[in-house]
Every structure is written in structure tokens, then in C-alpha cells.
Design an enzyme around this catalytic site. Structure first.
Site, short mmCIF file in Angstrom:
data_model
loop_
_atom_site.label_atom_id
_atom_site.label_comp_id
_atom_site.label_asym_id
_atom_site.label_seq_id
_atom_site.Cartn_x
_atom_site.Cartn_y
_atom_site.Cartn_z
N ARG B 256 5.83 1.09 0.63
CA ARG B 256 4.60 0.71 -0.07
C ARG B 256 3.76 1.96 -0.19
NH1 ARG B 256 1.34 -2.14 3.87
NH2 ARG B 256 0.01 -0.32 3.92
N HIS B 260 -2.12 -1.78 1.61
CA HIS B 260 -1.69 -3.18 1.73
C HIS B 260 -2.41 -4.03 0.70
CE1 HIS B 260 -0.99 -7.18 3.26
NE2 HIS B 260 -2.28 -7.34 3.50
N TYR B 269 -3.42 4.71 9.57
CA TYR B 269 -2.19 4.47 10.32
C TYR B 269 -0.97 5.20 9.77
CZ TYR B 269 -1.83 0.87 6.64
OH TYR B 269 -1.81 0.21 5.44
#
Lengths: 321, 361
Positions: B256, B260, B269
């Protein structure tokens, strides 16, 4: 031709006639096939409809969730959840998908599913086999919740539920499965959303459903007053009018349920009486319910469940207020 | 009984178009030049839709949006292998697959604008609306695949979910139901490395997500999810197998590349080195080089494609905005049940009276 049936037989016969009538009906659930269900409600159905009656894996979320897909392909799933407490494992599928798919797709996908599940105490079952979570299911817009109180009511409500274009949680009072017989007319239908006045009376209204209706009728026998008894039959959508009309006549009301008191449907019914018939009330609405404790193991079950004595006391306090 | 091995398994992995642009000629699927260009255009259309949607969200026009940037090959390749009548059962990040299956971009935008109209399924189309709760919809696909089998029809349900969803019990239940009932279902797990912020090493100790099929007795296969030729090939085989009542789980290994959702900041992260590494493996870029090498794509054709996409998207955005202006809030009452129960009728009347009052006052 009308037959005298037990409630459990009324379930089986209704499923059989709906399987016969509609090729889209599919019955499945844990042990519903070869064993005929833990209560034997579906006994023999698999022999006559081997292509539409199935034993399923032990997976309640799965049982509810695959129903959404079956319905999307045009079928009419009628799954059984062995005991109502195990429907908690499928509650997310109910609330997140079953109940909402019509709304969220503006009617282009629907879920005409009837989830049958035994509920309630009084049969000395294991822990988590005696709950009455009808208020929880009745808090989910898009679902309908029906509870029968007799064999004929079972046949009529179940048939309407299966034929309903909306999803129905159909809760069967375990305690009444084999408790008495009743004449059940063929192809009997009881419309969802309509209460039944079980007994006419002028002094006080008592609202009760499922096995509590039986207890209520026993209590009423002991009371020297004219008691109107109402069985809502569908808890959601609830037939407020029948209850409000009755309270306008009697001025007093007692609501009986075996579920815990807080957040139970007696609260909702009381609120509706306040909205619709407040000025007719001559006493506060009385609640006779289970306690706000986990349903205890069966050694204490009889102390937890409202019985005819407690209901009688409730009716007397409403009368004597 | 002595101690012995009673079961063993292997997981196959498929790649056609390697990252260094070498091609396994034998595995190239049988697709015409037009179809190859269609795959390319579909991926680009989706990427631009996502980019535009992010920009619109940043300007406050759209609600939260989940872009699929980086995952185009995994979705376009699988959706392209589906036939008329097959069902798509998406999660909330399936723009590339939905576009291939014929959902118009304005409908995707309408959903992101907070309108149920965007989840309305056009007549005759086999699709469920986006599923927001993680991992719930594979069960619906198992049910559809079962229902199609029960009614002796050939249609297959293809459902999409991420690596994180495999931690949900429903997903295993779906594999298991599908296996038990010979459901005509293909499960597409897009292993995009992160479930919001949680990396795959915290999601499972399993070596692959494909092997999660093994316990349910269905086939699992891994594919390079950034290689559209491999994805198409694997999906086509899986769909044909599912048509015969053998469900399949495909793990598409992808990344990805964006957030998100628009509410998430991946810099918290993810390392930029990792992002750069995956940028170089981008599915559109890799396929573009392949098409150029074969003489199927030049800058002129590319410009034509880009212009077509931009003009389509501009129209879609206009249409979604216009639809948004026409929203009737009273609609929220109209689709709860087949027939409006009396208490809802009363609530609708009260709602309209209140709104009428507001307009007058």
C-alpha cells in the site's frame, strides 16, 4: 386440516411447508440435518429436502454471514442458532450487515433471512443457554424480532417471518417447546408487527410474551379483577397502538419479561405509554422482570425468573396504587 | 502407531514479469494487445481517481477515503479475469477492481461524499457494497458462492480483503464454509504489508497468508501482486477452479504505497527507505516498461490515455457534486424495511415537519 401440535412440531411443520412452497428456502445450522436439531425442530427435513437442508460448521458468525450472501443470490435462508447466547458470536454480522444492507444499498440488495433461535430459561440448561436478549436485537434498525407464545402463534409468526422481505430474529421460548398442544390451522399466518389481545379486561393491562405469557395467565387466574392481557408477538417493530389503546381503557399497566430489567423492553414500553397515554394513567407502569445479574446456573434459576407469584404481586401493586 | 508425518503442504508462488523486467514468456497470459492496453489504462484510471480523491478530501470536499495506490495490479488483474455474471464482494479499498467491474467513478465518489447512492447496486450487476468492518465480507462471498452452486448457476464470487483481515475469525469461517459447501468463491488477500500501522510480522507467525487456506482444505496460492500478468494468470485459473466448486485463496503480495485512509499518517510507522524500495516496484511502472518494450505503448498513446482519464474524472467529480446537492435526508427512513412501519412513518412525518419548520423559519 388443523392439527394439534406442540410448539416444536409447529416449527418443524412450518419449515416443511415453506420448503415445499418456495424453492428458495434453505434451512441450515449446527446439527439441524441428520440429528434434526438439538431440540429436534428440524427432524426429518433433510430426508425430504436433502438439497436445501444442511448441517453447518460450528460457526455462528459464519452461519449469519453466509446468509447475507445466500440472500444476495435470491435465496431465503432460514438458519438455526442452537441457543440464543451463541448468536452473540454472530451479532456483529447481524448489526453490521444483515440489518443494514437494504438501507445502505437503497433497497437494491436485501436480506430476507429468518434466524431461528431458542431462548429463555426454565429448562435447567447449562450456563449461557437461558438468555433473553430480545431488547438487544430490538435496538438494531432493519431487524424484526418475533417471539411466539404458543404452537399456533409459532406457526403463524414463523411463516410470516420466512415470507417477510426483511430479516427476522425469531426467538422460540425453549420452555414452551413441549409444554402443551394446540390446534394449528394449515398455512396459518400471523402478521408481524401486530399484538394480540389474549384476554379482555377493564382494570389493568398486562403485557407479556413468550413463556412469560403463560406465567401471566396463571397469575391472572388468582386475581379478582378484570385483567387485559396483551402479547405483543413482535417486539420490533412493536405494536404500540394496541398497548396504548388498552391502557387508555384500563389506566394501569404491568410489563413482564424474563430479561434483566435495565435496558429491557419494559422500559421502552413504559416510555411509549408515557408518550401515548400518560393522562389516562392511574398508577405508574409496573415492571416485573429478571434481575440485573447474569442469568444464574439452574440451581438459582427459579429465583431469577419471574413466576406467577411475582407477576401477581406486580398486578396487585398496579391495582392498589 | 509410530510417530510419522500425516500431512504436508507447499505454497506455490507465481511471477511473470520480474522486477528487473525479465519476462517468463511461457507464463504470459493469452491476452490481445487491446486487452493489455486496457489493463494498463484501468490501473492508471484507478490511480488518478485515488489521487484526485485524496486532493478533494484535503480540500474538505470528501469524507475519509481509502486509496489503493500501489495495489492496482492485484485488483485490476483479478477483476479482469472475472466473467459477466460473476460477483465482486469488496472491502473499502477496492476502487481498481470496482472500476474494472463497471462501477462508474462518480458512484465511488458519491460513497466517499457520504451518500448511500454510492452503494446502490445497478440492476443486474453482481456486487455487494463496500464493507467497512474488517474481514466481515468474505462470509458473504462464501454465501454467494454457495447460493450460486445450490441454484446450479456458474457465477463465481470474488472477494477482496487485506492481510490484517486474516486475523479475524470470520475470514477463517468463510474459507471453511466455502470448502465444506463447494462454494464458487475466490478469496483475494491483498498482502499490502500493513493493517493500518501493524506490520505483517505482528499479524501472523505464518510464513505466508496463502497457507491459511490449508487448514480449511481449500487451495492457497501466492502471486506477485505487483505483476499484473501473473495476477491475471493466477486469478483466471482460480476463477475457473472455483466455477467447478473448488474455492481458492489467492495471496497477492503487494504494497500500500499511500496511507491506510486519509485520516492516517504512515510516516509514523514506515521508513522512507522501504517506501522508496516499493516505489521502484510499482505495478503501473513495471507494466508500462513491458508494454513499451513490446511496442504497444508510446508517448502519444500514453497522452491519449491520460487525457481520456482526466476528462472522465472531471465529469465524474461534477456528477458526484451535483448528486450531493440533491440529497434528500428523508431518504434515510425509506429503505430500512420493505414497508415503512407505522412508528417510522410517524418519525418521518415529524422529521419532515421539523425540516419544514426550519426552512420557513
Amino acid at each position: 386440516m388443523a392439527e394439534r401440535l406442540r410448539m416444536i412440531e409447529a416449527v418443524g411443520e412450518t419449515l416443511r411447508s415453506e420448503l415445499e412452497r418456495d424453492d428458495g428456502v434453505v434451512v441450515y445450522g449446527e446439527d439441524v440435518g441428520r440429528a434434526g436439531g438439538v431440540f429436534r425442530a428440524t427432524e426429518g427435513l433433510i430426508d425430504d429436502y436433502p438439497d436445501r437442508v444442511f448441517d453447518s460448521p460450528v460457526a455462528e458468525a459464519g452461519i449469519v454471514g453466509v446468509g447475507v450472501g445466500l440472500a444476495a443470490t435470491g435465496m431465503r435462508p432460514v438458519p438455526e442458532i442452537q441457543f440464543q447466547s451463541f448468536l452473540y458470536q454472530g451479532f456483529h454480522q447481524l448489526a453490521q450487515h444483515v440489518a443494514r444492507i437494504r438501507s445502505r444499498t437503497r433497497g437494491t440488495i436485501t436480506c430476507p433471512m429468518t434466524i431461528r433461535t431458542p431462548y429463555g430459561g426454565g429448562i435447567h440448561a447449562l450456563e449461557l443457554h437461558s438468555e433473553s436478549f430480545e431488547a438487544g436485537f430490538s435496538h438494531v434498525p432493519g431487524l424484526k424480532v418475533a417471539i411466539p407464545s404458543s404452537p399456533a402463534e409459532t406457526a403463524g409468526l414463523l411463516r410470516s417471518s420466512i415470507r417477510s422481505p426483511d430479516p427476522v430474529v425469531f426467538m422460540e421460548p425453549t420452555r414452551l417447546y413441549r409444554s402443551f398442544r394446540e390446534e394449528v390451522p394449515d398455512d396459518h399466518e400471523v402478521p408481524l408487527g401486530e399484538a394480540r389481545v389474549v384476554e379482555d379486561g377493564d382494570d389493568v393491562t398486562v403485557v407479556a410474551w413468550g413463556s412469560m405469557l403463560r406465567e401471566t395467565l396463571d397469575a391472572v387466574d388468582e386475581i379478582d379483577a378484570s385483567v387485559e392481557v396483551i402479547d405483543p408477538r413482535t417486539l420490533y417493530p412493536l405494536d404500540t397502538e394496541t398497548i396504548a389503546d388498552s391502557v387508555r381503557k384500563t389506566g394501569r399497566c404491568v410489563v413482564v419479561h424474563e430479561a434483566p430489567r435495565t435496558g429491557g423492553l419494559a422500559g421502552e414500553i413504559t416510555a411509549r405509554i408515557n408518550e401515548e397515554a400518560f393522562l389516562y394513567l392511574e398508577a405508574p407502569v409496573e415492571r416485573v422482570t429478571g434481575y440485573d445479574v447474569p442469568v444464574p446456573l439452574f440451581a438459582r434459576e427459579d429465583d431469577y425468573l419471574p413466576d406467577a407469584d411475582r407477576i401477581e404481586d406486580g398486578i396487585r401493586s398496579a391495582l392498589e396504587f | 502407531m509410530p510417530r510419522e508425518d500425516v500431512a504436508e503442504f507447499t505454497i506455490e508462488s507465481v511471477q511473470v514479469l520480474a522486477e528487473d523486467e525479465t519476462v517468463d514468456e511461457e507464463l504470459i497470459p493469452d491476452l490481445s494487445d487491446e486487452q493489455l492496453l486496457e489493463l494498463y489504462e484501468s490501473m492508471k484510471r484507478s490511480r488518478r481517481l485515488d489521487e484526485r480523491a485524496i486532493a478533494l478530501q484535503r480540500r474538505g470536499e470528501l469524507g475519509t477515503y481509502a486509496p489503493a495506490i500501489g495495489q492496482e495490479a492485484a485488483q485490476v488483474g483479478t477483476a479482469f479475469a472475472m466473467a459477466d455474471g460473476d460477483w465482486i464482494v469488496p472491502s473499502f479499498r477496492e476502487q481498481p477492481a470496482l472500476l474494472v467491474r463497471g462501477t462508474p467513478p462518480e458512484q465511488i465518489l458519491q460513497y466517499a461524499l457520504g451518500m448511500e447512492e454510492g452503494a446502490e447496486i445497478p440492476d443486474g450487476e453482481g456486487a455487494l457494497p463496500p464493507a467497512i468492518p474488517v474481514g466481515t465480507q468474505p462470509l458473504h462471498a462464501a454465501g454467494i458462492g454457495w447460493g450460486e452452486a445450490l441454484q446450479d448457476r456458474d457465477n463465481v464470487a470474488v472477494t477482496y480483503f487485506g492481510d490484517g483481515a486474516t486475523s479475524e475469525g470470520d475470514v477463517y469461517e468463510a474459507f471453511n464454509f466455502a470448502g465444506v459447501y463447494d462454494a464458487q468463491t475466490v478469496f483475494v488477500c491483498q498482502n499490502n504489508r500493513y493493517a493500518i500501522s501493524t506490520g505483517i510480522e505482528k499479524q501472523t507467525r505464518a510464513e505466508t497468508f496463502a497457507q491459511k487456506a490449508i487448514a480449511a482444505g481449500i487451495d492457497g496460492i501466492r502471486v506477485d501482486g505487483n505483476d499484473i500478468l501473473a495476477v491475471y494468470r493466477v486469478a483466471q485459473e482460480a476463477i475457473e477452479q472455483a466455477r467447478d466448486g473448488d474455492p481458492v485463496l489467492i495471496e497477492a503480495l503487494t504494497y500500500r504505497r499511500s496511507m491506510h485512509t486519509t485520516s492516517d499518517d504512515p510516516t509514523a510507522y514506515r521508513e522512507s527507505e522501504e517506501e522508496a524500495e516499493w516505489e521502484a516496484r510499482d505495478p503501473i511502472l513495471r507494466f508500462q516498461v513491458f508494454l513499451e518494450d513490446r511496442g504497444l505503448l508510446d508517448s502519444e498513446t500514453e497522452d491519449e490515455i491520460d487525457e481520456r482519464i482526466e476528462s472522465e474524472l472531471a465529469d465524474a467529480i461534477d456528477q458526484a457534486r451535483t448528486a450531493n446537492e440533491a440529497v434528500d435526508p428523508a431518504d434515510m427512513f425509506r429503505y430500512v424495511y420493505d414497508e415503512l412501519p407505522p412508528y417510522l412513518e410517524a418519525q418521518l412525518e415529524a422529521f419532515e415537519a421539523e425540516r419544514g419548520g426550519e426552512t420557513d423559519g
